[in-house]
Design a protein around this motif. Structure first.
Motif, short mmCIF file in Angstrom:
data_model
loop_
_atom_site.label_atom_id
_atom_site.label_comp_id
_atom_site.label_asym_id
_atom_site.label_seq_id
_atom_site.Cartn_x
_atom_site.Cartn_y
_atom_site.Cartn_z
N ASP A 105 0.84 -1.20 0.00
CA ASP A 105 0.00 0.00 0.00
C ASP A 105 0.88 1.25 0.00
O ASP A 105 1.94 1.28 0.62
N LEU A 106 0.41 2.28 -0.68
CA LEU A 106 1.11 3.56 -0.69
C LEU A 106 0.53 4.44 0.42
O LEU A 106 -0.68 4.69 0.46
N ILE A 107 1.39 4.90 1.31
CA ILE A 107 0.96 5.74 2.42
C ILE A 107 1.41 7.17 2.11
O ILE A 107 2.61 7.45 2.02
N ILE A 108 0.43 8.05 1.91
CA ILE A 108 0.72 9.45 1.58
C ILE A 108 0.66 10.28 2.86
O ILE A 108 -0.31 10.19 3.62
N TYR A 109 1.69 11.10 3.07
CA TYR A 109 1.81 11.85 4.32
C TYR A 109 1.60 13.35 4.11
O TYR A 109 1.82 13.88 3.01
#
Length: 334
Positions: free
Chosen positions: A285-289
């Motif tokens: 999963d891509l975790i965008i901050y």
């Protein structure tokens, strides 16, 4: 006696807590631009470096987005120019056809119904002439309509080309502006890095966990395996690999290695696939901050993620929550 024993236990616990706090102050945790905050007891230089690095990373992603906008505008301009060429070719062909029909009418090939009746030798001859008149009239109307449509198409293509050219010029100006801001921010961040103590730089340069980490089967697992294989490589603003990365280029390359194309910037990566909750995070999963969506990492599991943090910090594994405030989580496959 029991009361004194309890007091001794409490004093021992208090002492252990104090010692732990002192050790924590003496050994500040590595902190990258993507981290949400610097421990309050870290040096002012480290705090400044973290702030400047985070700002530089945000500007880097904005610069990349401006380049993406330029690429899209250039594509629209190229398509509009191709449409203009096609429309102009259609105009030339149809204008020639209209000219031929007009010329034929001047040469007597066109008759009205009365003249056809007067010059006909028989009823059948009259019907033949009337049929020919209908064909010529239909051809001329069709040619004129086609020419009108081609002119409209050319005008529309020219309008779109003008708009695309304006958008491209604006994107170029935006790139120049953001590039200048990025260069200045990077220079400040590098100066701040040089002002750090050797211990602080060593902590930042620590690659962390380099042990073998199992990945699941499937495309997400393949992408994660690629990202993990980049641990220890340097971060460089705007880099696309293979020896240095920025945060979003690492994610793009990881999924490209699994045969899946994803966008280049964090902003666009924050829109792909489907959104999942923090409690449902899985490998890949891509975790965008951050609320500005300026940083991205790839989940290893529900606790850890791998990412390219900022200049001076290698690609490494960190706890998801320690990287920064999560804005959105996207599942690319599955």
């Amino acid at each position: 006696m029991a009361s004194k024993s309890a007091q001794r236990t409490a004093r021992a616990a208090l002492t252990a807590t104090a010692v732990s706090a002192l050790l924590g102050a003496a050994l500040p945790l590595p902190h990258a631009a993507a981290d949400p905050e610097t421990p309050s007891d870290a040096s002012a230089a480290l705090q400044k470096y973290n702030d400047l690095s985070h700002q530089a990373e945000a500007l880097n992603e904005e610069h990349l987005r401006a380049q993406e906008t330029l690429s899209n505008a250039q594509g629209s301009l190229d398509q509009a120019n191709r449409d203009i060429t096609t429309a102009q070719q259609a105009q030339e062909a149809l204008r020639g056809q209209v000219d031929l029909l007009t010329e034929a009418s001047f040469e007597g090939a066109r008759f009205n119904e009365l003249s056809a009746l007067l010059v006909s030798d028989s009823r059948q001859d009259f019907l033949n002439r009337m049929s020919a008149l209908g064909v010529l009239a239909g051809d001329n109307a069709e040619a004129l309509q086609g020419l009108s449509d081609a002119v409209d198409l050319a005008n529309d293509a020219a309008r779109r080309a003008t708009e695309a050219a304006d958008a491209a010029n604006q994107a170029i100006a935006d790139i120049d502006q953001r590039k200048a801001a990025l260069d200045g921010q990077i220079t400040e961040a590098r100066e701040a890095y040089r002002s750090l103590s050797s211990a602080e730089r060593a902590a930042l340069n620590n690659a962390g966990d380099m042990s073998a980490i199992p990945v699941p089967a499937g495309k997400a697992g393949e992408a994660l395996a690629f990202a993990l294989a980049q641990r220890g490589k340097d971060y460089v603003y705007g880099s696309n690999g293979p020896n240095t990365w920025d945060c979003s280029s690492l994610m793009q390359a990881a999924y490209r290695s699994a045969g899946i194309a994803i966008p280049r910037t964090t902003y666009s990566q924050a829109t792909i696939g489907r959104q999942v909750s923090r409690n449902d995070v899985k490998a890949g999963d891509l975790i965008i901050y951050y609320s500005g969506q300026t940083h991205v990492a790839m989940a290893i599991d529900g606790i850890r993620a791998v990412h390219a943090s900022t200049e001076g910090v290698p690609v490494k594994v960190q706890d998801i929550e320690s990287i920064g405030p999560v804005d959105v989580i996207r599942r690319v496959v599955g």
